[in-house]
Design an enzyme around this catalytic site. Structure first.
Site, PDB file in Angstrom:
ATOM      1  N   HIS A 188       0.843  -1.186   0.000  1.00  0.00           N
ATOM      2  CA  HIS A 188       0.000   0.000   0.000  1.00  0.00           C
ATOM      3  C   HIS A 188       0.888   1.250   0.000  1.00  0.00           C
ATOM      4  CE1 HIS A 188      -3.070  -2.886   1.086  1.00  0.00           C
ATOM      5  NE2 HIS A 188      -3.980  -1.955   0.892  1.00  0.00           N
ATOM      6  N   LYS A 206     -14.086   4.860   5.734  1.00  0.00           N
ATOM      7  CA  LYS A 206     -14.416   5.861   4.721  1.00  0.00           C
ATOM      8  C   LYS A 206     -15.920   5.862   4.444  1.00  0.00           C
ATOM      9  CE  LYS A 206     -13.398   6.655  -0.198  1.00  0.00           C
ATOM     10  NZ  LYS A 206     -14.162   5.689  -0.971  1.00  0.00           N
TER      11      LYS A 206
END
Length: 933
Positions: A153, A587
């Site tokens: 990531h 999120k």
């Protein structure tokens, strides 16, 4: 030089940290003068002092004066000021990491018989004191499993070259504690560090290109080579030492409970650069690393095993194995050892040759190479038994036992590689294949139940679905090639090289069955003529959004009810892996709701699996940042509901977390020791409470949390999803676009070329909010949720305070909010908000954020019973307080630079130097806050 003076004595630990920071700061000051003259140092010091004054007492006139000082910097000097503050944080971080190692050593030196909390010995002692017998302790260890999975990531902002310099500086600074150094040696050490800081100053922090996937693979392998090959066996050794101490009547060889995996080179979700060829090359590189490590160790072992048959009697078993090697192995790359009276060295030459041949395809399927790691381990055990036969036990324990453990942990593949792909890619490929076979015209448009019935029929049908003579689109060919690569890899590297295929955005049972059908095409899943099911690659659902978490228990019940699916799980030892996404759930629903819904999903999915006699291994997709589930490794284990850990735990280790935890061996050891301690503690709690449901009090707390979560969710989604101007505010008042220009990962920042919020990845979402000092994802809507229960009612406040003291989940949530609030700074965030062009939008949305920030802060302080954030953790409070004045100048500089850069771009111009300065501030703030995405 007083900063080099080492003073002894207990309680002096923090003084040594201050010494190191002052020492490194002084060296940086010398470098600034050397590189930019006294003018540069004077400007940096003036800005630093002004920032400290502003933090001490905020006055509007001081604030404007400080901003004026920042904005008046000439571009040439501004560039150097940015780098000065950024490098200062790098040096402080090095000093703090070293200090963690020092504190551990100081404690062990001064504690005597006292056992430090959070250590392996503390956990084993607790095991004994809880009354666990030897057999019960062994059973508990047999059931423990923790796999830490490195990912690529894009959150590591530092280049490998910079991290290498950091490692050298850290090693040198540690030498300052050496009391035997002479005055001249200390002077030489100072000169060496001065040279390293000059090198750091003159090394570019920014990558000139995005790393390739194989660059990322090499970066990940660095930590295995430098740290994990050495540290991981030591953790096992310490656990065995402690078990022997508390259960002295038994011999202990701890089963493999802690290992590392990887996504790097296997995670193709949204990254078209990860192809089947890249995955194959990744496996080849990992094998080479493992074999080279064993060769290096054998070379070192050669020096120690000089035992002569003139003095000792070795075993017949050893001599027979040497004779077999002579008949089967030709020494081509390894020099022959001609002293026949040193049989261990003779044996090692043949072992080294066989390891060489593991990397040589020409020796495949011949006795000249090790067919698998088990054969290598068998040779090591022959040596071990022979050494013990002539009472060289200490040598066997020191060298051979450790190497056997390394081989058990890393095999010939270093780390198990996971494959990951988005569910939509499988659906698209399945739609094309079924249409070409005239099975169904448009699979994607079928109802879910129709898909399940069709896929179940295909799984039970032994006939192939695809044909090598059929033309498919490039995306479908690549999809199929991945499965062929996995099949070949398992044949070449063993079935443990790849065992899990993760499905991003799993929304239905068909998403999982599609992967099984593709696996069936190449033999990774098959039903034999006698009805036996063979499965060597498991479909692993990844539930990410709040809606998906709600649906997960029903999806798994539906799958476990299908005979063919249940048989596939049985073929994997009745163990089903399930991944939960912390980033996208946050999120999607905000920090409070995400954490609560993840806990609920863990418990409900476990209950569903129990109905079918299936054990679960939960894979927790945590990021490093607060808004992505970030927390210390040991706490991330202890926070899990005890009933959910029985089948094992997997946790992602991402980006900057990898370098902060595993760059230095001392830090790596402490992190893995704490993880082991937490794992044993969690297993003890699960065992002690396995027949107990939640108490009436806990049930009430959970009902309260459910209400808090629901209110928080509505508050969060009202702004993030239902306010039409929110996305515009986010894009304009944070460095979102510019973060995407940092060359820190091979993966695009969006899954699709789209500006939709849903297609924005969680990492740049969190990264941009962190840079702009809002830290919005880590706290927003928490205050409203908590206040919904509180309602200015003192009795309700007492309930929340009781929950904080006695409900570990709630305590973790509140402490995480404290951490987020301590790092957030709305004074600076307002400066970023000024970049939002629409005044009405800015004032309205910023007003909502400010109001919620103050409410969240007020509720956290009330619940904790404190007057300032982290009053209950003064050490952490002080660390953040000292860092903030040094981060602030970088934030103000970033706002100025972003404003100039965006203005230039709107006029059709681009300024590479301005962009470079923006990116340097991003790196600097990331180092200062010790968080990126």
């Amino acid at each position: 030089m007083t900063e080099l003076t080492v003073t002894a004595g207990k309680g002096n630990s923090n003084n040594l940290l201050r010494r190191d920071i002052r020492f490194l700061g002084n060296i940086l000051g010398e470098v600034l003068v050397h590189q930019g003259g006294n003018e540069l140092l004077d400007i940096v010091e003036k800005i630093r002092e002004a920032s400290k004054s502003l933090r001490a007492v905020f006055l509007p006139e001081l604030h404007e004066e400080f901003k004026g000082m920042i904005n008046s910097l000439e571009p040439g000097i501004r560039h150097q000021v940015i780098r000065a503050f950024a490098i200062y944080f790098q040096l402080v971080n090095i000093a703090e990491q070293n200090h963690r190692i020092r504190r551990k050593r100081d404690y062990e030196r001064s504690a005597g018989e006292e056992v430090q909390s959070g250590t392996i010995e503390a956990a084993v002692r607790d095991l004994k004191e809880q009354g666990f017998s030897y057999s019960e302790a062994q059973e508990l260890l047999n059931g423990m499993s923790l796999e830490l999975v490195m990912t690529a990531h894009p959150t590591e902002a530092m280049r490998r070259a910079i991290l290498d310099i950091h490692k050298r500086i850290a090693d040198d600074v540690m030498q300052l504690d050496n009391p035997t150094l002479t005055f001249r040696e200390r002077e030489q050490l100072r000169e060496k560090l001065l040279n390293e800081v000059i090198t750091l100053w003159q090394t570019d922090e920014l990558r000139d290109r995005k790393p390739t996937v194989l660059d990322e693979v090499r970066n990940g392998m660095y930590y295995f080579h430098e740290t994990l090959f050495h540290v991981l066996p030591e953790v096992y050794q310490e656990l065995e030492r402690c078990l022997t101490k508390y259960y002295p009547e038994h011999y202990w060889h701890v089963p493999t409970y802690l290992r590392f995996g990887s996504w790097i080179g296997g995670d193709r979700d949204g990254n078209p650069s990860v192809t089947s060829d890249v995955t194959w090359e990744t496996l080849r590189m990992q094998r080479k690393l493992a074999v080279r490590e064993y060769q290096r160790i054998l070379s070192d072992l050669f020096k120690h095993l000089s035992f002569s048959t003139s003095i000792v009697d070795v075993t017949d078993e050893l001599m027979a194995s040497i004779q077999r090697d002579r008949l089967q192995v030709t020494l081509r790359k390894t020099p022959q050892w001609n002293n026949e009276k040193e049989p261990y060295r003779v044996k090692l030459t043949y072992m080294t040759e066989k390891l060489h041949n593991v990397l040589d395809d020409n020796t495949k399927d011949t006795p000249e190479r090790y067919p698998n790691v088990e054969a290598f381990i068998q040779d090591l055990k022959i040596i071990d038994r022979s050494l013990r036969h002539h009472y060289a036990d200490y040598v066997a324990d020191t060298h051979i036992k450790k190497l056997i453990r390394q081989a058990e942990l890393f095999g010939f593949h270093t780390a198990t590689l996971d494959i990951r792909q988005h569910s939509k890619e499988h659906e698209n490929a399945m739609t094309e294949i079924l249409a070409k076979m005239n099975i169904v015209e448009n699979y994607a448009e079928l109802e879910e139940q129709e898909k399940i019935q069709l896929l179940e029929r295909l799984l039970n049908d032994p006939r192939p679905l695809t044909s090598p003579y059929q033309d498919y689109s490039e995306s479908t060919k690549e999809c199929l090639d991945v499965y062929r690569t996995v099949y070949l890899a398992q044949k070449e590297y063993g079935t443990q090289c790849i065992t899990s295929y993760l499905i991003s955005m799993t929304e239905a049972a068909s998403d999982i069955l599609e992967v099984m059908v593709f696996a069936k095409e190449v033999g990774l899943f098959r039903k034999e003529a006698d009805g036996t099911v063979v499965c060597t690659l498991q479909s692993v659902p990844l539930f990410e959004t709040i809606d998906d978490l709600h649906a997960a228990p029903g999806i798994m019940r539906q799958l476990f009810s299908m005979p063919i699916y249940r048989e596939s799980v049985a073929a994997m030892n009745d163990l089903q892996e399930i991944m939960l996404g912390y980033s996208d759930s946050n999120k999607d629903g905000g920090v409070v709701t995400a954490n609560w819904e993840l806990r609920v999903a863990l418990k409900q999915i476990t209950a569903a699996a129990n109905e079918f006699g299936v054990k679960l291994k939960f894979f927790h997709g945590r990021g490093g940042a607060l808004g992505r589930g970030g927390m210390p490794l040991n706490r991330s284990i202890l926070v899990q509901p005890p009933e959910t850990i029985g089948g094992g735990i997997k946790i992602t280790e991402q980006g900057e977390v990898i370098s902060s935890r595993y760059s230095l061996r001392g830090i790596a050891y402490r992190s893995l020791e704490q993880a082991t301690s937490a794992l044993i503690t969690a297993a003890i709690q699960a065992k002690l409470h396995q027949d107990q449901g939640p108490s009436a009090e806990e049930q009430r707390w959970e009902e309260i949390m459910s209400g808090i979560s629901e209110t928080s969710l509505h508050k969060y989604q009202d702004l993030v999803f239902r306010d039409p101007d929110f996305l515009k505010f986010f894009r304009e008042s944070t460095p979102l676009v510019e973060v995407g220009e940092l060359n820190i990962g091979s993966r695009p920042s969006k899954r699709k070329n789209s500006d939709r919020f849903e297609d924005l990845r969680a990492i740049p979402w969190v990264f941009a909010w962190t840079q702009s000092r809002y830290l919005f994802p880590a706290w927003y809507a928490a205050g409203t949720g908590l206040y919904h229960f509180y309602q200015n009612n003192e009795e309700n406040l007492k309930v929340l305070q009781d929950m904080y003291q006695n409900f570990s989940f709630f305590r973790t949530v509140i402490d995480t909010l404290q951490f987020a609030l301590s790092k957030a700074d709305l004074v600076i965030a307002k400066e970023y908000a000024q970049m939002c062009k629409d005044d009405t939008v800015r004032e309205r949305i910023l007003g909502k954020i400010e109001e919620e920030f103050h409410l969240t802060r007020e509720m956290v302080l009330k619940i904790c019973g404190i007057s300032e954030i982290f009053d209950n953790l003064p050490g952490l409070q002080e660390s953040i307080r000292l860092r903030n004045p040094y981060v602030d100048p970088l934030s103000y500089l970033q706002v100025q630079l972003l404003t100039e850069l965006r203005s230039a771009r709107e006029q059709g111009q681009d300024d590479a130097e301005l962009l470079r300065e923006v990116l340097l501030t991003i790196n600097g703030i990331a180092a200062g806050l010790r968080n990126t995405g």
